[in-house]
Design a protein around this motif. Sequence first.
Motif, PDB file in Angstrom:
ATOM      1  N   LEU A  90      35.164  36.321  40.860  1.00  0.00           N
ATOM      2  CA  LEU A  90      34.068  36.728  39.985  1.00  0.00           C
ATOM      3  C   LEU A  90      32.800  37.011  40.788  1.00  0.00           C
ATOM      4  O   LEU A  90      32.013  37.886  40.414  1.00  0.00           O
ATOM      5  N   ALA A  91      32.604  36.268  41.876  1.00  0.00           N
ATOM      6  CA  ALA A  91      31.453  36.576  42.734  1.00  0.00           C
ATOM      7  C   ALA A  91      31.580  37.981  43.309  1.00  0.00           C
ATOM      8  O   ALA A  91      30.591  38.714  43.431  1.00  0.00           O
ATOM      9  N   THR A  92      32.803  38.374  43.657  1.00  0.00           N
ATOM     10  CA  THR A  92      33.037  39.731  44.157  1.00  0.00           C
ATOM     11  C   THR A  92      32.704  40.759  43.085  1.00  0.00           C
ATOM     12  O   THR A  92      32.090  41.801  43.361  1.00  0.00           O
ATOM     13  N   VAL A  93      33.097  40.470  41.835  1.00  0.00           N
ATOM     14  CA  VAL A  93      32.781  41.378  40.725  1.00  0.00           C
ATOM     15  C   VAL A  93      31.273  41.523  40.575  1.00  0.00           C
ATOM     16  O   VAL A  93      30.752  42.634  40.393  1.00  0.00           O
ATOM     17  N   ARG A  94      30.537  40.425  40.700  1.00  0.00           N
ATOM     18  CA  ARG A  94      29.083  40.493  40.584  1.00  0.00           C
ATOM     19  C   ARG A  94      28.479  41.304  41.715  1.00  0.00           C
ATOM     20  O   ARG A  94      27.563  42.104  41.514  1.00  0.00           O
ATOM     21  N   LEU A  95      28.990  41.106  42.932  1.00  0.00           N
ATOM     22  CA  LEU A  95      28.467  41.851  44.076  1.00  0.00           C
ATOM     23  C   LEU A  95      28.748  43.343  43.954  1.00  0.00           C
ATOM     24  O   LEU A  95      28.008  44.175  44.493  1.00  0.00           O
ATOM     25  N   LEU A  96      29.808  43.711  43.220  1.00  0.00           N
ATOM     26  CA  LEU A  96      30.151  45.119  43.019  1.00  0.00           C
ATOM     27  C   LEU A  96      29.446  45.727  41.817  1.00  0.00           C
ATOM     28  O   LEU A  96      29.689  46.881  41.474  1.00  0.00           O
ATOM     29  N   GLY A  97      28.555  44.955  41.163  1.00  0.00           N
ATOM     30  CA  GLY A  97      27.759  45.512  40.081  1.00  0.00           C
ATOM     31  C   GLY A  97      28.086  45.006  38.702  1.00  0.00           C
ATOM     32  O   GLY A  97      27.474  45.454  37.727  1.00  0.00           O
ATOM     33  N   GLY A  98      29.049  44.094  38.565  1.00  0.00           N
ATOM     34  CA  GLY A  98      29.370  43.549  37.251  1.00  0.00           C
ATOM     35  C   GLY A  98      28.215  42.733  36.704  1.00  0.00           C
ATOM     36  O   GLY A  98      27.519  42.038  37.449  1.00  0.00           O
ATOM     37  N   THR A  99      27.990  42.812  35.412  1.00  0.00           N
ATOM     38  CA  THR A  99      26.871  42.098  34.794  1.00  0.00           C
ATOM     39  C   THR A  99      27.188  40.612  34.659  1.00  0.00           C
ATOM     40  O   THR A  99      28.358  40.215  34.605  1.00  0.00           O
ATOM     41  N   PRO A 100      26.154  39.767  34.584  1.00  0.00           N
ATOM     42  CA  PRO A 100      26.394  38.338  34.353  1.00  0.00           C
ATOM     43  C   PRO A 100      27.161  38.075  33.060  1.00  0.00           C
ATOM     44  O   PRO A 100      27.988  37.164  33.003  1.00  0.00           O
ATOM     45  N   ALA A 101      26.878  38.870  32.019  1.00  0.00           N
ATOM     46  CA  ALA A 101      27.583  38.677  30.748  1.00  0.00           C
ATOM     47  C   ALA A 101      29.078  38.942  30.907  1.00  0.00           C
ATOM     48  O   ALA A 101      29.919  38.212  30.362  1.00  0.00           O
ATOM     49  N   LEU A 102      29.423  39.992  31.665  1.00  0.00           N
ATOM     50  CA  LEU A 102      30.836  40.306  31.883  1.00  0.00           C
ATOM     51  C   LEU A 102      31.517  39.198  32.683  1.00  0.00           C
ATOM     52  O   LEU A 102      32.620  38.756  32.336  1.00  0.00           O
ATOM     53  N   ALA A 103      30.850  38.731  33.745  1.00  0.00           N
ATOM     54  CA  ALA A 103      31.420  37.646  34.548  1.00  0.00           C
ATOM     55  C   ALA A 103      31.588  36.380  33.707  1.00  0.00           C
ATOM     56  O   ALA A 103      32.593  35.668  33.827  1.00  0.00           O
ATOM     57  N   GLY A 104      30.598  36.122  32.846  1.00  0.00           N
ATOM     58  CA  GLY A 104      30.695  34.949  31.986  1.00  0.00           C
ATOM     59  C   GLY A 104      31.839  35.043  31.002  1.00  0.00           C
ATOM     60  O   GLY A 104      32.569  34.066  30.788  1.00  0.00           O
ATOM     61  N   ALA A 105      32.017  36.200  30.398  1.00  0.00           N
ATOM     62  CA  ALA A 105      33.109  36.379  29.443  1.00  0.00           C
ATOM     63  C   ALA A 105      34.462  36.212  30.114  1.00  0.00           C
ATOM     64  O   ALA A 105      35.379  35.570  29.569  1.00  0.00           O
ATOM     65  N   VAL A 106      34.601  36.779  31.307  1.00  0.00           N
ATOM     66  CA  VAL A 106      35.862  36.656  32.037  1.00  0.00           C
ATOM     67  C   VAL A 106      36.141  35.194  32.374  1.00  0.00           C
ATOM     68  O   VAL A 106      37.274  34.714  32.253  1.00  0.00           O
ATOM     69  N   THR A 107      35.104  34.468  32.780  1.00  0.00           N
ATOM     70  CA  THR A 107      35.259  33.049  33.125  1.00  0.00           C
ATOM     71  C   THR A 107      35.716  32.238  31.929  1.00  0.00           C
ATOM     72  O   THR A 107      36.634  31.417  32.025  1.00  0.00           O
TER      73      THR A 107
END
Length: 438
Positions: A90-107
Amino acid sequence: MRAFSLAWLLGRPTRGRLAPQLLTVTAYALTTALLLLVAAGGLSFRAVQDELTGMYLILAGIAVVLLVVPLAVLGGAAARLSARSHDERLATVRLLGGTPALAGAVTVIDSAALAVVGAAGGVVVYLASAPVVGLVHFRGRAIGADMFMNPGIVAALAAAVVLIGIVSAVAGLRRLNVSPLGVRTRAVAPGARWIRALVAGIVVVLAFTALQQLSAFRDLAVMIAVMLGAFAAVLAVLNVVGPWVVRRMAAGSLRKAETPERLLAARMILESPQAAWRQVSGVAMTSFVAVFGGAGAAMMRASGGGEASAQDLALIDDVLTGVLVTIIASFIGVCCSAVINQSAQTLDRRDLYANLDRLGMDPATMDRARVRSVMGPLVWVSLGSAIVGCVMVFPLVGIALVVSPLTILVVAATLAAGVLVVRGALTLAGSRTVLRAA
């Protein structure tokens, strides 16, 4: 739908993800099963209603309180392993431009899915093992069908385990959202400050004082609440002060290190005192439980030496049985959490082991360091917990029963068994075996 798709893409079982996912599901399953069995055993005493029912419920409440922390350690291991298994992705997704909301939902989706599967498995284990546990005799009869709780209670407890997993995952999002690069590179190492020891000392003194004044309370319900609250508070602060104690021990060992494995072991502990504490906390908490079990057994043995009625003798037998069941249940939690924590720690450090191997370090040296990083603090923190347990039980039974041969025997046997359990977990979760699975 995008979050669900990404959750499946990042979390689908693959060769590199299967080992931590299986460990996570197993941890949730064991947590759920033990929680259900403990709850069912406590509620089973309501089946017989007489003048001793209140006494049995009090004793069951004490046993449940003493078992809460070992269960919490096991459940926490599951939640942390679940979060750690997808932190880097998920940190990789954030570094590639994913939003915090998207990372949170996936988590949340990923953690909830693993927790649901584990909790469902735990319900199955509970239903399969309930008839066996039901063979235990209390009040002159086997518990039997009373071990099967109302489906609504079973569902509520299983849902509570799932909720704990989700809350733990959401709590971990703060690090990910604030600094995804820090999570990816593990730049932030958790600390353990001296304030923990101060708070723990204050709580132990207050709990000891409350138990000393227990006879001053006229209402039985207040007495029970004070006693259970004191036990629960001390168990909780032991879990808080543990990382600080382990950190201080490791710092002293680092200054005196004369061999590579001693140096590496101390560095492993100082990397994360909280993680190091989790490796030994199960045995430490069980040592605390063993003091109460040994003192209770000694008290019952002394009570049965004179003119005792048949009802009193039955109560003594039931208390001794309860002591044995409580210690066994605590050790089951210790065994499970030890294996899971050791396996998770090995998986978490697989890059470290690989890099040390490339630098030419002997695998045997790495393995000795791994064992020392756990076994070194184990005995000392377990003895410390047992001493705190003696302090807490002293106002209730007196010094004679605290230092009685039976109490000492129970505590010594528990410590020896705990050391063997953790050492076995270290062997079972050895770096070569687990890393090959990863």
